[in-house]
Enzyme design. Structure first.
Site, PDB file in Angstrom:
ATOM      1  N   HIS A   1     -14.490  26.545  -6.440  1.00  0.00           N
ATOM      2  CA  HIS A   1     -13.124  26.751  -6.959  1.00  0.00           C
ATOM      3  C   HIS A   1     -12.905  28.207  -7.389  1.00  0.00           C
ATOM      4  O   HIS A   1     -11.802  28.716  -7.280  1.00  0.00           O
ATOM      5  CB  HIS A   1     -12.897  25.806  -8.149  1.00  0.00           C
ATOM      6  CG  HIS A   1     -11.585  25.960  -8.837  1.00  0.00           C
ATOM      7  ND1 HIS A   1     -10.389  26.084  -8.163  1.00  0.00           N
ATOM      8  CD2 HIS A   1     -11.269  25.999 -10.162  1.00  0.00           C
ATOM      9  CE1 HIS A   1      -9.401  26.187  -9.047  1.00  0.00           C
ATOM     10  NE2 HIS A   1      -9.899  26.156 -10.258  1.00  0.00           N
TER      11      HIS A   1
ATOM     12  N   TRP B   1       0.828  -1.192   0.000  1.00  0.00           N
ATOM     13  CA  TRP B   1       0.000   0.000   0.000  1.00  0.00           C
ATOM     14  C   TRP B   1       0.863   1.242   0.000  1.00  0.00           C
ATOM     15  O   TRP B   1       2.059   1.179   0.307  1.00  0.00           O
ATOM     16  CB  TRP B   1      -1.050  -0.017   1.124  1.00  0.00           C
ATOM     17  CG  TRP B   1      -0.553  -0.123   2.548  1.00  0.00           C
ATOM     18  CD1 TRP B   1       0.664  -0.543   2.977  1.00  0.00           C
ATOM     19  CD2 TRP B   1      -1.305   0.190   3.723  1.00  0.00           C
ATOM     20  NE1 TRP B   1       0.731  -0.513   4.335  1.00  0.00           N
ATOM     21  CE2 TRP B   1      -0.461  -0.067   4.840  1.00  0.00           C
ATOM     22  CE3 TRP B   1      -2.590   0.657   3.966  1.00  0.00           C
ATOM     23  CZ2 TRP B   1      -0.869   0.130   6.156  1.00  0.00           C
ATOM     24  CZ3 TRP B   1      -2.991   0.855   5.286  1.00  0.00           C
ATOM     25  CH2 TRP B   1      -2.154   0.594   6.347  1.00  0.00           C
ATOM     26  N   ASN B   2       0.237   2.361  -0.370  1.00  0.00           N
ATOM     27  CA  ASN B   2       0.938   3.638  -0.484  1.00  0.00           C
ATOM     28  C   ASN B   2       0.120   4.725   0.187  1.00  0.00           C
ATOM     29  O   ASN B   2      -1.088   4.586   0.370  1.00  0.00           O
ATOM     30  CB  ASN B   2       1.087   4.044  -1.954  1.00  0.00           C
ATOM     31  CG  ASN B   2       1.754   2.984  -2.789  1.00  0.00           C
ATOM     32  OD1 ASN B   2       2.921   2.682  -2.609  1.00  0.00           O
ATOM     33  ND2 ASN B   2       0.994   2.393  -3.707  1.00  0.00           N
TER      34      ASN B   2
HETATM   35 MN    MN Z   1      -9.404  22.753 -12.206  1.00  0.00          MN
END
Ligand code: MN
Length: 261
Positions: free
Chosen positions: A79, A61-62
């Site tokens: 955003h 796993w990471n």
């Molecule tokens: Mn974006």
């Protein structure tokens, strides 16, 4: 037969094919580059925790790190400053993560002019041929830019005047946001706006108008050449990052093939 049973049968028979519209996500994934003095995003990186070794004898796993807007990703309304009081990526209703999609192909135009901008007239002409834009659906624009996605320089296509990649005209961005029933747009480039959109008025009009209207963006899509102009059903599944402005996303297209669909 129920609708979902029919879909299961169509998937099994090949009458409906699932096409992956997602680019590989790795430390080689191309990144947006903003000029000074703006902050830039880190790329994606894996950090190994164990790989069948003394750190974990039976498992691999990471951990991973990376910006929200890296690779094939989803732009949530929050955003952009125009959408700052709107949804973060965890708040997007699940019904708005699935929907119909249409595809406009401007790969020839973008090959001839890397600053190609999709116009309202282009979309109107598409509607005349293929019918109206889908309610609560997506407009995907094919430019052929996905063939550059393995190479940062080719993908950003920048020179001394900045990046040169295709996108949408200011009027088209405003019109798609305010006057069409779409919930989002999808592109093959590093962002929904054209490379030159930093100099537009307003700057980055797709981000400004679409996110300001509570709509969404999908970027760095792949395999749009495998989609018909109409008839695709799209699934976009960003991570449910609480407070996130966006997220890497797996985008899948359900596409009718042959007779049974
Ligand atoms: Mn974006």
């Amino acid at each position: 037969m129920s609708t979902l049973s029919s879909l299961v049968d169509a998937l099994a028979s090949g009458a409906v094919e699932v096409v992956d519209l997602t680019q590989p996500l790795s430390d080689r994934t191309p990144l947006l580059q903003l000029p000074e003095p703006f902050a830039n995003t880190p790329g994606f990186a894996l950090h190994e925790l164990s790989r069948y070794d003394e750190r974990g004898p039976a498992w691999y796993w990471n951990s991973f790190e990376g910006g929200e807007h890296v690779g094939t990703h989803f732009d949530a309304p929050v955003h952009w400053v125009t959408g700052k009081d709107s949804e973060d990526v965890s708040q997007v209703p699940p019904a708005r993560l699935v929907g119909p999609a249409v595809v406009i192909d401007r790969s020839a135009e973008a090959a001839a002019d890397s600053d190609f901008l999709l116009s309202v007239e282009d979309v109107r002409a598409f509607e005349s041929e293929h019918g109206p834009l889908p309610t609560d659906g997506w407009l995907l624009v094919r430019t052929g830019w996905d063939t550059r996605a393995h190479d940062q320089d080719a993908f950003l296509n920048a020179n001394e005047t900045g990046p040169h990649t295709p996108g949408f005209s200011i009027d088209c961005a405003r019109w798609l946001a305010e006057e069409t029933p779409l919930i989002g747009i999808g592109v093959e480039t590093v962002g929904t706006d054209a490379g030159a959109a930093h100099s537009f008025d307003p700057p980055f009009p797709c981000h400004s108008f679409m996110l300001g209207a509570g709509k969404y963006g999908l970027t760095q899509l792949a395999n749009l050449a495998q989609l018909p102009p109409t008839g695709t059903f799209l699934v976009a599944a960003p991570l449910k990052i609480v407070g996130g402005s966006g997220s890497p996303v797996r985008v899948l297209a359900f596409v009718p093939r042959g007779d049974g669909a």
